[in-house]
Design an enzyme around this catalytic site. Structure first.
Site, mmCIF file in Angstrom:
data_model
loop_
_atom_site.group_PDB
_atom_site.id
_atom_site.type_symbol
_atom_site.label_atom_id
_atom_site.label_comp_id
_atom_site.label_asym_id
_atom_site.label_seq_id
_atom_site.Cartn_x
_atom_site.Cartn_y
_atom_site.Cartn_z
ATOM 1 N N TYR A 1 9.919 25.337 3.509
ATOM 2 C CA TYR A 1 9.908 26.603 2.779
ATOM 3 C C TYR A 1 11.087 26.671 1.815
ATOM 4 O O TYR A 1 12.139 26.064 2.048
ATOM 5 C CB TYR A 1 10.047 27.801 3.740
ATOM 6 C CG TYR A 1 8.963 27.953 4.756
ATOM 7 C CD1 TYR A 1 7.851 28.754 4.505
ATOM 8 C CD2 TYR A 1 9.054 27.334 5.998
ATOM 9 C CE1 TYR A 1 6.852 28.917 5.452
ATOM 10 C CE2 TYR A 1 8.057 27.485 6.957
ATOM 11 C CZ TYR A 1 6.968 28.276 6.678
ATOM 12 O OH TYR A 1 5.988 28.440 7.624
ATOM 13 N N ARG B 1 11.944 34.531 8.374
ATOM 14 C CA ARG B 1 12.524 35.876 8.268
ATOM 15 C C ARG B 1 13.650 36.062 9.279
ATOM 16 O O ARG B 1 14.724 36.582 8.958
ATOM 17 C CB ARG B 1 11.443 36.933 8.516
ATOM 18 C CG ARG B 1 10.416 37.053 7.423
ATOM 19 C CD ARG B 1 9.331 38.039 7.791
ATOM 20 N NE ARG B 1 8.435 37.530 8.820
ATOM 21 C CZ ARG B 1 8.022 38.216 9.885
ATOM 22 N NH1 ARG B 1 8.457 39.444 10.081
ATOM 23 N NH2 ARG B 1 7.186 37.678 10.740
#
Length: 347
Positions: free
Chosen positions: A100, A211
């Site tokens: 990511y 997150r």
């Protein structure tokens, strides 16, 4: 102790208007058909993974489909979609490492740990680039991470995100994840050298919540943070460079006389059903072996046949993919045990 304040700012979790704007409108089809393969979609922002899957299914009138790992609505990037027979071989990609690129904003914490949630805390304490770089070693290798409440994990059959929306918080057991790579790519600093936004790249194991990683790194740096952008650039060996946007897929399908499996693959819009297991060695079967394997029965290696010593392999007969098998050693011979097979009429 860093000064904090509690405020509330609610944002919509899911905007149907965004979906309608991002995914091209589709006409009704006359019935579902058998489509077998893998669509490597570059998911746009504002769309759930399931919405993207159902849109592709409607576009192709594909009767069966699934995705290999959920991306949050605000996230973009690699979303492999399995159709028909390809759904049988999605496990390897579900378990694969993910890569990511993410941008976090310091100074604010939200209830969802991203920009889709309500801001619940603020702080004036922002870290410096040196402080952020210093905490990186703490988050390398195997680390413990507590899953967020806004997740699809279930408690007594109820997804945690549904409980979170009701204001209910339950205890979540920490679990071990692995961070293989972690690099800071960019720092946005104010006039006094404090970082208010930062972008990082991470390659991590299955089950990692980026997150939560962002929140934990901010906490270690003495601040608060939430994600404002997240892009999945890789799933196993699949990279975003090999993915197709919904708009490009829509145009490509419209140019076909009939969007059937062979035409989609020939046009480069869809990969073959064995794409997700392309890392496995190929075993060419004889006619007798293929007959047994097609019925799920094991068979032994024949004289002169080259087989891997052990492990999984792809079964092929006369150029056609039959499925995946496990090679085991039994005495002085090697045994081929089918694990997952495509339907007999398609092999």
């Amino acid at each position: 102790m860093m000064p904090t304040s509690r405020i509330t700012q609610v944002k919509p979790l899911y905007d149907r208007a965004v979906v309608d704007r991002v995914l091209p409108d589709l006409p009704r089809h006359n019935g579902w058909r058998s489509i077998d393969g893998v669509i490597l979609l570059d998911k746009p922002v504002g769309v759930t993974s399931n919405s993207a899957l159902q849109w592709v299914r409607r576009l192709l009138a594909a009767e069966k489909g699934g995705h290999t790992g959920t991306l949050d609505p605000f996230a973009t990037g690699v979303l492999p979609l399995c159709l028909g027979e390809a759904t049988k071989f999605s496990a390897d990609l579900l378990n694969a490492d993910k890569t990511y690129e993410a941008t976090l904003r310091f100074g604010q914490k939200t209830d969802t740990a991203d920009l889709m949630g309500a801001i619940i805390e603020e702080t004036a304490t922002l870290p410096t680039a040196a402080q952020i770089e210093a905490i990186r070693p703490q988050f390398m290798g195997q680390i413990s991470q507590t899953p967020p409440m806004y997740s699809a994990l279930k408690r007594d059959g109820q997804p945690l995100y549904k409980l979170a929306r009701q204001g209910v918080e339950v205890e979540r057991a920490p679990r071990q994840i692995t961070i293989h790579e972690l690099a800071w790519l960019n720092f946005e600093q104010n006039a006094v050298g404090q970082v208010h936004e930062a972008t990082f790249r991470v390659r991590c194991s299955k089950g990692t919540y980026v997150r939560t990683l962002a929140e934990d790194m901010a906490d270690a740096a003495g601040s608060l943070a939430h994600l404002i952008a997240l892009r999945r650039t890789g799933v196993g060996d699949v990279t975003v460079q090999g993915c197709i946007t919904p708009e490009a897929l829509h145009r490509g399908v419209a140019a076909l006389t009939q969007p059937v499996t062979a035409a989609l693959q020939a046009a480069g819009l869809m990969q073959s059903p064995d794409f997700l297991v392309q890392n496995l060695p190929i075993v060419e079967l004889t006619e007798a072996q293929a007959l047994r394997c097609r019925h799920g029965n094991p068979c032994s290696a024949e004289a002169g046949q080259q087989l891997p010593v052990a492990g999984q392999c792809r079964l092929v007969f006369q150029g056609r993919f039959l499925g995946v098998a496990e090679i085991t050693e039994t005495g002085k011979t090697l045994k081929i045990q089918p694990i997952r097979l495509v339907s007999a009429e398609k092999c």
